[in-house]
Design a protein around this motif. Structure first.
Motif, PDB file in Angstrom:
ATOM      1  N   GLU A   1      -4.348  20.295 -55.086  1.00 13.84           N
ATOM      2  CA  GLU A   1      -5.073  20.774 -53.819  1.00 13.84           C
ATOM      3  C   GLU A   1      -6.025  19.989 -53.402  1.00 13.84           C
ATOM      4  OE1 GLU A   1      -6.474  24.780 -55.240  1.00 13.84           O
ATOM      5  OE2 GLU A   1      -4.575  25.540 -55.079  1.00 13.84           O
ATOM      6  N   LEU A   2      -5.697  18.516 -53.573  1.00 14.68           N
ATOM      7  CA  LEU A   2      -6.715  17.568 -53.067  1.00 14.68           C
ATOM      8  C   LEU A   2      -6.351  17.284 -51.430  1.00 14.68           C
ATOM      9  CD1 LEU A   2      -6.801  14.726 -55.535  1.00 14.68           C
ATOM     10  CD2 LEU A   2      -8.588  16.574 -55.145  1.00 14.68           C
ATOM     11  N   GLY A   3      -7.412  17.424 -50.454  1.00 16.52           N
ATOM     12  CA  GLY A   3      -7.209  16.978 -49.227  1.00 16.52           C
ATOM     13  C   GLY A   3      -6.882  15.391 -49.060  1.00 16.52           C
TER      14      GLY A   3
ATOM     15  N   TYR B   1       0.813   5.634 -67.780  1.00 12.80           N
ATOM     16  CA  TYR B   1       0.345   4.761 -66.883  1.00 12.80           C
ATOM     17  C   TYR B   1      -0.992   4.083 -66.796  1.00 12.80           C
ATOM     18  CZ  TYR B   1       4.440   7.323 -65.379  1.00 12.80           C
ATOM     19  OH  TYR B   1       5.637   8.338 -65.389  1.00 12.80           O
ATOM     20  N   THR B   2      -0.895   3.042 -67.610  1.00 11.01           N
ATOM     21  CA  THR B   2      -2.354   2.567 -67.971  1.00 11.01           C
ATOM     22  C   THR B   2      -3.070   2.098 -66.678  1.00 11.01           C
ATOM     23  OG1 THR B   2      -1.703   1.581 -70.077  1.00 11.01           O
ATOM     24  CG2 THR B   2      -3.615   0.448 -69.121  1.00 11.01           C
ATOM     25  N   GLY B   3      -4.408   2.454 -66.534  1.00 13.81           N
ATOM     26  CA  GLY B   3      -5.089   2.107 -65.462  1.00 13.81           C
ATOM     27  C   GLY B   3      -5.137   3.044 -64.248  1.00 13.81           C
ATOM     28  N   ASP B   4      -4.225   3.854 -64.364  1.00 13.11           N
ATOM     29  CA  ASP B   4      -4.146   4.784 -63.134  1.00 13.11           C
ATOM     30  C   ASP B   4      -4.951   6.123 -63.469  1.00 13.11           C
ATOM     31  OD1 ASP B   4      -2.387   3.132 -61.673  1.00 13.11           O
ATOM     32  OD2 ASP B   4      -0.847   4.661 -61.859  1.00 13.11           O
ATOM     33  N   CYS B   5      -5.209   6.824 -62.264  1.00 16.64           N
ATOM     34  CA  CYS B   5      -6.168   8.089 -62.487  1.00 16.64           C
ATOM     35  C   CYS B   5      -5.291   9.177 -61.707  1.00 16.64           C
ATOM     36  CB  CYS B   5      -7.335   8.152 -62.035  1.00 16.64           C
ATOM     37  SG  CYS B   5      -8.432   6.939 -62.881  1.00 16.64           S
ATOM     38  N   SER B   6      -4.977  10.085 -62.374  1.00 19.09           N
ATOM     39  CA  SER B   6      -3.891  11.063 -61.503  1.00 19.09           C
ATOM     40  C   SER B   6      -4.669  11.860 -60.734  1.00 19.09           C
ATOM     41  CB  SER B   6      -3.399  11.966 -62.427  1.00 19.09           C
ATOM     42  OG  SER B   6      -4.094  12.819 -63.007  1.00 19.09           O
ATOM     43  N   ALA B   7      -3.838  12.689 -59.616  1.00 23.54           N
ATOM     44  CA  ALA B   7      -4.475  13.770 -58.754  1.00 23.54           C
ATOM     45  C   ALA B   7      -5.079  14.864 -59.558  1.00 23.54           C
ATOM     46  CB  ALA B   7      -3.486  14.151 -57.974  1.00 23.54           C
ATOM     47  N   GLN B   8      -4.559  15.143 -60.715  1.00 15.34           N
ATOM     48  CA  GLN B   8      -5.191  16.325 -61.396  1.00 15.34           C
ATOM     49  C   GLN B   8      -6.495  15.666 -62.177  1.00 15.34           C
ATOM     50  OE1 GLN B   8      -2.862  17.561 -64.878  1.00 15.34           O
ATOM     51  NE2 GLN B   8      -3.790  19.559 -64.950  1.00 15.34           N
TER      52      GLN B   8
ATOM     53  N   ARG C   1      -5.818  19.932 -44.451  1.00 18.42           N
ATOM     54  CA  ARG C   1      -5.636  19.287 -45.784  1.00 18.42           C
ATOM     55  C   ARG C   1      -5.577  17.748 -45.639  1.00 18.42           C
ATOM     56  NH1 ARG C   1      -1.525  22.349 -49.555  1.00 18.42           N
ATOM     57  NH2 ARG C   1      -2.678  21.222 -51.056  1.00 18.42           N
ATOM     58  N   LEU C   2      -5.535  17.519 -44.173  1.00 21.44           N
ATOM     59  CA  LEU C   2      -4.997  16.153 -44.017  1.00 21.44           C
ATOM     60  C   LEU C   2      -5.825  15.653 -42.774  1.00 21.44           C
ATOM     61  CD1 LEU C   2      -3.185  13.580 -43.981  1.00 21.44           C
ATOM     62  CD2 LEU C   2      -1.641  14.588 -42.289  1.00 21.44           C
TER      63      LEU C   2
ATOM     64  N   THR D   1     -12.626  16.187 -61.863  1.00 19.28           N
ATOM     65  CA  THR D   1     -14.043  15.784 -61.667  1.00 19.28           C
ATOM     66  C   THR D   1     -14.745  16.792 -60.675  1.00 19.28           C
ATOM     67  OG1 THR D   1     -13.718  14.337 -59.664  1.00 19.28           O
ATOM     68  CG2 THR D   1     -13.246  13.477 -62.065  1.00 19.28           C
ATOM     69  N   GLY D   2     -13.952  17.313 -59.868  1.00 21.16           N
ATOM     70  CA  GLY D   2     -14.829  18.129 -58.764  1.00 21.16           C
ATOM     71  C   GLY D   2     -14.456  17.458 -57.527  1.00 21.16           C
ATOM     72  N   ALA D   3     -13.978  16.363 -57.397  1.00 22.12           N
ATOM     73  CA  ALA D   3     -13.567  15.819 -56.071  1.00 22.12           C
ATOM     74  C   ALA D   3     -12.844  16.690 -55.269  1.00 22.12           C
ATOM     75  CB  ALA D   3     -13.228  14.439 -56.454  1.00 22.12           C
ATOM     76  N   MET D   4     -12.857  16.655 -54.258  1.00 25.92           N
ATOM     77  CA  MET D   4     -11.768  17.831 -53.049  1.00 25.92           C
ATOM     78  C   MET D   4     -10.876  16.782 -52.479  1.00 25.92           C
ATOM     79  SD  MET D   4     -14.565  20.610 -52.242  1.00 25.92           S
ATOM     80  CE  MET D   4     -13.353  21.511 -51.529  1.00 25.92           C
ATOM     81  N   TRP D   5     -11.118  15.507 -52.206  1.00 27.93           N
ATOM     82  CA  TRP D   5     -10.309  14.905 -51.421  1.00 27.93           C
ATOM     83  C   TRP D   5     -10.145  13.432 -51.847  1.00 27.93           C
ATOM     84  CZ3 TRP D   5      -8.823  15.967 -46.294  1.00 27.93           C
ATOM     85  CH2 TRP D   5      -9.448  17.056 -45.537  1.00 27.93           C
TER      86      TRP D   5
END
Length: 270
Positions: free
Chosen positions: A131-133, A85-92, A178-179, A97-101
């Motif tokens: 586990e991202l908010g 999926y060129t150009g996309d960044c997944s939730a994983q 989480r929302l 990166t350490g981002a939480m949301w």
């Protein structure tokens, strides 16, 4: 309820050096405030910033162990992990990166990328699986506002939460932690036009009641306001109990104005 003030940096700043300068300004101001025992020293306000994806890892690393959380501005709808999926960044990848949301459903994504409820349902599912908010953005256009369709439009956008709960009923108990919902009238984003506090309060009340109807565990939903929030009008929004914080655009790109907004909500939450 502890307030939230979230800075959406959008496609700013351009250079890594400018990102570093902004972060250092924010952290220095918070540290100085703590030493002076000002509002943010014993904060009743959660702080978070959402940089563009190219700066996400660096910002997340710099903010580790500080009072400021880090969020992505978007994640892929196609896969929670990897894929072609060129150009996309997944939730994983975002979580790594350490981002939480992550922000989802911002009006600019809906407008420029035609994101539908089906797309957002996939993104929410992927985010929560990693586990991202989720900060779910909703809001009506000027035409819809003028036609008194605000609540109708919002109900349609909120239905993605109901669909999520139908697919994953077991998630209901933890979803309130989480929302976050951010109500941003499209006509007020970056325009200088601002609805009255009374209008925003009534809309937030409707949002809270609607979401509470999806599950008993969602009866204390955090709802933020966004749309030309600045240091001058933050106190008036913060004074209303229905408004639990702010999603800030342009004013989040300067430490002074961003923290002034945070201070307003911190004072109101004491």
């Amino acid at each position: 309820m502890k307030a939230w003030v979230i800075g959406n940096w959008k496609q700013n700043p351009a250079a890594s050096q400018d990102v570093d300068t902004l972060l250092e300004s924010l952290l220095t101001a918070i540290d100085d405030g703590a030493k002076a025992s000002t509002e943010l020293s014993n904060s009743h306000c959660n702080l978070m910033v959402a940089p563009s994806c190219i700066h996400l890892a660096a910002v997340s690393t710099r903010l580790k162990g500080t009072p400021i959380l880090c969020a992505a501005q978007n994640i892929s709808a196609h896969s929670a992990s990897t894929g072609a999926y060129t150009g996309d960044c997944s939730a994983q990848q975002v979580a790594d990166t350490g981002a939480m949301w992550t922000l989802l459903g911002h009006s600019e994504r809906r407008q420029y990328h035609q994101e539908s409820n089906e797309c957002l349902l996939q993104k929410m599912t992927h985010a929560l699986a990693q586990e991202l908010g989720v900060v779910l953005c909703i809001g009506e256009t000027q035409t819809q506002y003028d036609a008194n369709q605000t609540l109708e439009v919002i109900d349609g956008q909120l239905s993605v939460i109901k669909d999520l709960l139908v697919q994953q009923p077991d998630i209901a108990a933890s979803l309130s932690d989480r929302l976050i919902i951010a109500y941003e009238p499209v006509w007020a984003i970056g325009t200088g036009k601002v609805p009255t506090v009374t209008e925003v309060s009534k809309t937030h009340q409707h949002i809270k009641q609607t979401v509470a109807g999806f599950a008993d565990s969602l009866n204390e939903m955090t709802v933020l306001y966004g749309g030309s929030v600045n240091a001058d009008n933050a106190d008036s929004f913060a004074a209303d109990s229905m408004i639990n914080g702010a999603l800030v655009g342009g004013a989040s790109l300067k430490a002074e104005s961003f923290l002034a907004i945070a201070n307003a909500f911190s004072r109101a939450s004491t």
